[in-house]
Design a protein around this motif. Structure first.
Motif, PDB file in Angstrom:
ATOM      1  N   ASP A 175      23.484 144.144  -8.829  1.00 49.85           N
ATOM      2  CA  ASP A 175      22.920 145.362  -8.263  1.00 49.85           C
ATOM      3  C   ASP A 175      22.936 145.152  -6.751  1.00 49.85           C
ATOM      4  O   ASP A 175      22.269 144.262  -6.233  1.00 49.85           O
ATOM      5  N   HIS A 176      23.731 145.937  -6.057  1.00 51.29           N
ATOM      6  CA  HIS A 176      24.045 145.675  -4.639  1.00 51.29           C
ATOM      7  C   HIS A 176      23.839 146.957  -3.819  1.00 51.29           C
ATOM      8  O   HIS A 176      24.470 147.971  -4.091  1.00 51.29           O
ATOM      9  N   THR A 177      22.930 146.900  -2.860  1.00 49.34           N
ATOM     10  CA  THR A 177      22.718 148.075  -2.002  1.00 49.34           C
ATOM     11  C   THR A 177      22.762 147.673  -0.528  1.00 49.34           C
ATOM     12  O   THR A 177      22.454 146.538  -0.168  1.00 49.34           O
ATOM     13  N   ILE A 178      23.167 148.638   0.292  1.00 48.91           N
ATOM     14  CA  ILE A 178      23.242 148.417   1.751  1.00 48.91           C
ATOM     15  C   ILE A 178      22.940 149.748   2.437  1.00 48.91           C
ATOM     16  O   ILE A 178      23.285 150.806   1.911  1.00 48.91           O
ATOM     17  N   GLY A 179      22.296 149.695   3.606  1.00 47.80           N
ATOM     18  CA  GLY A 179      21.922 150.927   4.299  1.00 47.80           C
ATOM     19  C   GLY A 179      23.000 151.420   5.255  1.00 47.80           C
ATOM     20  O   GLY A 179      23.647 150.628   5.939  1.00 47.80           O
ATOM     21  N   LEU A 180      23.173 152.728   5.314  1.00 50.84           N
ATOM     22  CA  LEU A 180      24.172 153.333   6.203  1.00 50.84           C
ATOM     23  C   LEU A 180      23.870 153.074   7.678  1.00 50.84           C
ATOM     24  O   LEU A 180      24.752 153.139   8.516  1.00 50.84           O
ATOM     25  N   LEU A 181      22.595 152.786   7.982  1.00 52.68           N
ATOM     26  CA  LEU A 181      22.224 152.555   9.386  1.00 52.68           C
ATOM     27  C   LEU A 181      22.199 151.063   9.746  1.00 52.68           C
ATOM     28  O   LEU A 181      21.679 150.674  10.784  1.00 52.68           O
ATOM     29  N   GLU A 182      22.782 150.228   8.902  1.00 55.97           N
ATOM     30  CA  GLU A 182      22.730 148.780   9.145  1.00 55.97           C
ATOM     31  C   GLU A 182      23.953 148.283   9.919  1.00 55.97           C
ATOM     32  O   GLU A 182      24.585 147.310   9.544  1.00 55.97           O
ATOM     33  N   ASP A 183      24.251 148.969  11.017  1.00 52.68           N
ATOM     34  CA  ASP A 183      25.430 148.546  11.789  1.00 52.68           C
ATOM     35  C   ASP A 183      25.051 147.709  13.007  1.00 52.68           C
ATOM     36  O   ASP A 183      25.910 147.184  13.699  1.00 52.68           O
TER      37      ASP A 183
ATOM     38  N   GLN B  16      36.474 143.156 -10.674  1.00 50.44           N
ATOM     39  CA  GLN B  16      35.852 143.789 -11.855  1.00 50.44           C
ATOM     40  C   GLN B  16      34.517 143.179 -12.286  1.00 50.44           C
ATOM     41  O   GLN B  16      34.262 142.952 -13.470  1.00 50.44           O
ATOM     42  N   PHE B  17      33.665 142.939 -11.303  1.00 52.51           N
ATOM     43  CA  PHE B  17      32.293 142.524 -11.618  1.00 52.51           C
ATOM     44  C   PHE B  17      31.548 143.727 -12.203  1.00 52.51           C
ATOM     45  O   PHE B  17      31.689 144.832 -11.685  1.00 52.51           O
ATOM     46  N   PRO B  18      30.746 143.523 -13.247  1.00 51.33           N
ATOM     47  CA  PRO B  18      29.874 144.604 -13.712  1.00 51.33           C
ATOM     48  C   PRO B  18      28.798 144.836 -12.650  1.00 51.33           C
ATOM     49  O   PRO B  18      28.094 143.901 -12.282  1.00 51.33           O
ATOM     50  N   MET B  19      28.708 146.059 -12.109  1.00 48.59           N
ATOM     51  CA  MET B  19      27.736 146.241 -11.023  1.00 48.59           C
ATOM     52  C   MET B  19      27.337 147.678 -10.762  1.00 48.59           C
ATOM     53  O   MET B  19      28.014 148.620 -11.151  1.00 48.59           O
ATOM     54  N   TYR B  20      26.214 147.790 -10.073  1.00 42.08           N
ATOM     55  CA  TYR B  20      25.770 149.052  -9.491  1.00 42.08           C
ATOM     56  C   TYR B  20      25.862 148.839  -7.986  1.00 42.08           C
ATOM     57  O   TYR B  20      25.453 147.792  -7.477  1.00 42.08           O
ATOM     58  N   TYR B  21      26.427 149.825  -7.273  1.00 40.86           N
ATOM     59  CA  TYR B  21      26.515 149.716  -5.813  1.00 40.86           C
ATOM     60  C   TYR B  21      26.075 151.026  -5.196  1.00 40.86           C
ATOM     61  O   TYR B  21      26.429 152.096  -5.669  1.00 40.86           O
ATOM     62  N   ASN B  22      25.299 150.930  -4.119  1.00 41.87           N
ATOM     63  CA  ASN B  22      24.889 152.158  -3.437  1.00 41.87           C
ATOM     64  C   ASN B  22      24.683 151.915  -1.954  1.00 41.87           C
ATOM     65  O   ASN B  22      24.205 150.860  -1.547  1.00 41.87           O
ATOM     66  N   GLU B  23      25.084 152.886  -1.155  1.00 42.52           N
ATOM     67  CA  GLU B  23      24.800 152.872   0.283  1.00 42.52           C
ATOM     68  C   GLU B  23      23.685 153.885   0.507  1.00 42.52           C
ATOM     69  O   GLU B  23      23.884 155.078   0.336  1.00 42.52           O
ATOM     70  N   PHE B  24      22.488 153.384   0.836  1.00 43.88           N
ATOM     71  CA  PHE B  24      21.350 154.290   1.016  1.00 43.88           C
ATOM     72  C   PHE B  24      21.254 154.764   2.464  1.00 43.88           C
ATOM     73  O   PHE B  24      21.804 154.143   3.365  1.00 43.88           O
ATOM     74  N   ASP B  25      20.557 155.854   2.632  1.00 46.66           N
ATOM     75  CA  ASP B  25      20.413 156.428   3.957  1.00 46.66           C
ATOM     76  C   ASP B  25      19.227 155.767   4.652  1.00 46.66           C
ATOM     77  O   ASP B  25      18.108 156.243   4.584  1.00 46.66           O
ATOM     78  N   GLY B  26      19.476 154.611   5.281  1.00 46.12           N
ATOM     79  CA  GLY B  26      18.356 153.916   5.904  1.00 46.12           C
ATOM     80  C   GLY B  26      18.807 152.633   6.573  1.00 46.12           C
ATOM     81  O   GLY B  26      20.001 152.333   6.645  1.00 46.12           O
ATOM     82  N   ASN B  27      17.811 151.871   7.073  1.00 51.22           N
ATOM     83  CA  ASN B  27      18.139 150.667   7.836  1.00 51.22           C
ATOM     84  C   ASN B  27      17.673 149.401   7.113  1.00 51.22           C
ATOM     85  O   ASN B  27      17.299 149.441   5.945  1.00 51.22           O
ATOM     86  N   HIS B  28      17.683 148.280   7.856  1.00 44.18           N
ATOM     87  CA  HIS B  28      17.458 146.958   7.283  1.00 44.18           C
ATOM     88  C   HIS B  28      15.961 146.638   7.248  1.00 44.18           C
ATOM     89  O   HIS B  28      15.496 145.722   7.924  1.00 44.18           O
TER      90      HIS B  28
END
Length: 242
Positions: free
Chosen positions: A176-184, A211-223
């Protein structure tokens, strides 16, 4: 029916690998019974998960709503930012020793002390930022011991990408992997700033290719915990759904 609360206790475990006492925060679900086997969720940045992530309350609510199985949660706090970097950063001096501690000392302790499934898919490693990195790298090293990983905005560098490149058993892990759109432009503990989103997208592409089984999302936010906390109920439900 009113919601019953799990209880949180403290433990101290002496680590041979790290040559120091490690504090543990352990959440046992309400009505915990030694006659039932439980999945274990192990959090680096452990105190942050309990305090800022409110993970105990998140678990109480999801268990009460019957959305997840009852789980045991183990938080491993860090002493200070230097200690955290030494243990969690891929180039940290105690990085290898911390991975050994998780796999060879913490797991046997938990399996002896509590009623656990004692198998890889019955254990998850979770973490935010560098704690997400160390959780992921540990699972790549010991995929038969740890079958699930939650990484919230992990720090990703060449050595992380290389570890994925070299990994041959993606089917053993659920991510389960998430990252924020404002994390630049994230301020890092060494006083610099770094772009987290670009390497996380690179990591995601590699995980997809392999082909890892996963959920990925880029959320609208920062670190920050504001966003990690908000997403925690979804992530916990994803990893521990009944």
């Amino acid at each position: 029916m009113s919601m019953s609360m799990g209880k949180i206790t403290d433990h101290i475990l002496y680590s041979q690998s790290l040559q120091e006492e490690i504090k543990l925060l352990v959440y046992l679900p309400a009505n915990y019974s030694p006659l039932v086997n439980y999945t274990v969720c192990i959090a680096s940045d452990g105190k942050d998960y309990f305090q800022m992530g409110r993970i105990g309350r998140v678990a109480d609510a999801l268990i009460h709503e019957n959305k997840i199985e009852p789980i045991i949660i183990v938080g491993i706090p860090y002493n200070d930012v230097q200690d955290r970097r030494r243990k969690y950063h891929p180039a940290g001096e105690q990085h290898e020793a911390y991975i050994r501690f998780l796999a060879h000392e913490l797991v046997p302790f938990l399996d002896e002390t509590y009623s656990t499934y004692g198998v890889g898919h019955g254990r998850a490693l979770i973490g935010d930022s560098l704690a997400g990195t160390i959780s992921f790298l540990t699972a790549l090293r010991y995929p038969n011991t740890f079958g699930k990983v939650l990484m919230q905005s992990p720090y990703v560098n060449e050595s992380v990408l290389q570890a994925v490149q070299d990994f041959t058993e993606p089917h053993l892990l659920q991510l389960d992997h998430t990252i924020g759109l404002l994390e630049d432009n994230v301020p890092t503990t060494d006083g610099n700033h770094s772009n987290f989103i670009a390497p996380n997208r690179q990591l995601h592409k590699l995980l997809t290719d392999k082909q890892f089984p996963m959920y990925y999302n880029e959320f609208d936010g920062n670190h920050t915990w504001k966003h990690w906390q908000k997403d925690l109920p979804r992530a916990i439900q994803h990893l521990f759904a009944k």
